[in-house]
Enzyme design. Sequence first.
Site, PDB file in Angstrom:
ATOM      1  N   CYS A 364       0.843  -1.193   0.000  1.00  0.00           N
ATOM      2  CA  CYS A 364       0.000   0.000   0.000  1.00  0.00           C
ATOM      3  C   CYS A 364       0.881   1.247   0.000  1.00  0.00           C
ATOM      4  O   CYS A 364       0.909   2.020   0.953  1.00  0.00           O
ATOM      5  CB  CYS A 364      -0.916  -0.032   1.221  1.00  0.00           C
ATOM      6  SG  CYS A 364      -2.245   1.170   1.131  1.00  0.00           S
ATOM      7  N   GLU A 365       1.640   1.414  -1.080  1.00  0.00           N
ATOM      8  CA  GLU A 365       2.543   2.543  -1.283  1.00  0.00           C
ATOM      9  C   GLU A 365       2.603   2.838  -2.775  1.00  0.00           C
ATOM     10  O   GLU A 365       2.846   1.925  -3.575  1.00  0.00           O
ATOM     11  CB  GLU A 365       3.970   2.202  -0.815  1.00  0.00           C
ATOM     12  CG  GLU A 365       4.159   2.054   0.666  1.00  0.00           C
ATOM     13  CD  GLU A 365       4.184   3.382   1.400  1.00  0.00           C
ATOM     14  OE1 GLU A 365       4.396   4.425   0.736  1.00  0.00           O
ATOM     15  OE2 GLU A 365       3.974   3.374   2.627  1.00  0.00           O
TER      16      GLU A 365
END
Length: 434
Positions: A364-365
């Site tokens: 989640c980047e």
Amino acid sequence: MSEFVSKNLAVNEKGHLTIGGMDTVELAKEYGTPLYVMDEDLIREHCRSFRRSMEKYYDGAGLVCYASKAFCCKEMCRIAKEEGIGLDVVSAGELYTAAGVDFPMDKVCYHGNNKTDFELCMALKYKVGRIIVDNIFELERLNELAAEAGVKARIMYRIKPGIDAHTHDFVKTGQIDSKFGFALETGEAFEAVKRALSMEHIEFVGVHCHIGSQIFDIAPFAEAAEVMLCFIEKIKKELNYEIRELNLGGGFGIKYTEEDTPVPYENYMEHVSKRVKELCKEKGIKQPFILIEPGRSIVAPAGITLYTVGGIKEIPNIRTYVSIDGGMGDNPRYALYKSAYDFVAANKADRDKDSVVTIAGRCCESGDLLGEGVSVQTLEPGDTLAVLATGAYNYSMSSNYNRVPKPPVLMISDKKVKIAVKRETLEDIIRNDE
């Protein structure tokens, strides 16, 4: 289809990528993805190549120490032990791993710019062959701890030779503005030598330098050797003390992509050894026992990482994202350094690379990418994607970010598979939680 960056890779009759003669698509099916695969035979070949070069060009008066930060596990330590080379360790964890296979501690160099008391005591307890001291605080603390243990600590100093290695700023280490080592230009290093020689529980045996990583030029290595030998000459002339050992570090470049042009390792050894011998004769100093610390050059070409392709997102006139089931958690080098890799659709390796895409990780980047604008065969969900030359600084830098378990490591040799590191489970993720 162009040649692969590592010589142990090929394409079989099914059109699949192979490593060490083994079908990577079948390995992915049997062991799952993400999956690290290491070619043990190639690792051993590289160990022997460095060892033979040391014997040839330094008449055996030297030691090859594998830089275990590149890739460390018990199986890798066993390989180094069996191949008769030493280890460069940088933490209690790496030292403990070596001890776990009864590695000969007289062949271990212990590095680090901020070793804790626990680590220094551990090094003394294990009778590590060389503790590479980074600063005066460490020197004084080590002298105190050695006195308490009733032993002498055998040390080398890490020196900043002031060499620009023409590499990425994050992996340059030999210039004056570095967190590592003693500076020559300011007189700091010379004063530190005097201090070490006055200490009762310190045996000062040599000096060490490391100018950076992924270096393709021979000249910086030769220049660093010259600077270090001039320092050794100064110590002999002004302090009447003969330095017995010189550690020239590592940093030899490897081929990650077709654009990389590494020099054969033997060429480094031949050129630098010639300069060392010339300078020792010219300056009237005894040729020191030479150590080198290759890491990436031993393991990186021997490893690949396999992933399964998931969703594909095409943004017209901008880019196409190809998502995989791994990412920065198992290979953070692109996020850190923009490191380039070669990508191959393992199940379509006999086809031309006819698409340009961005490889997106699962974390989640937004920055979780393994490559942008990379050429690869047209990919579809379910394909097996191989990233080449990942044997160094992938497993060793992996994390559990987003609480994703780390992949396993397979060692293959003579077309047989050994699990060197097991795949982590979800239970492993919460094991230390209270």
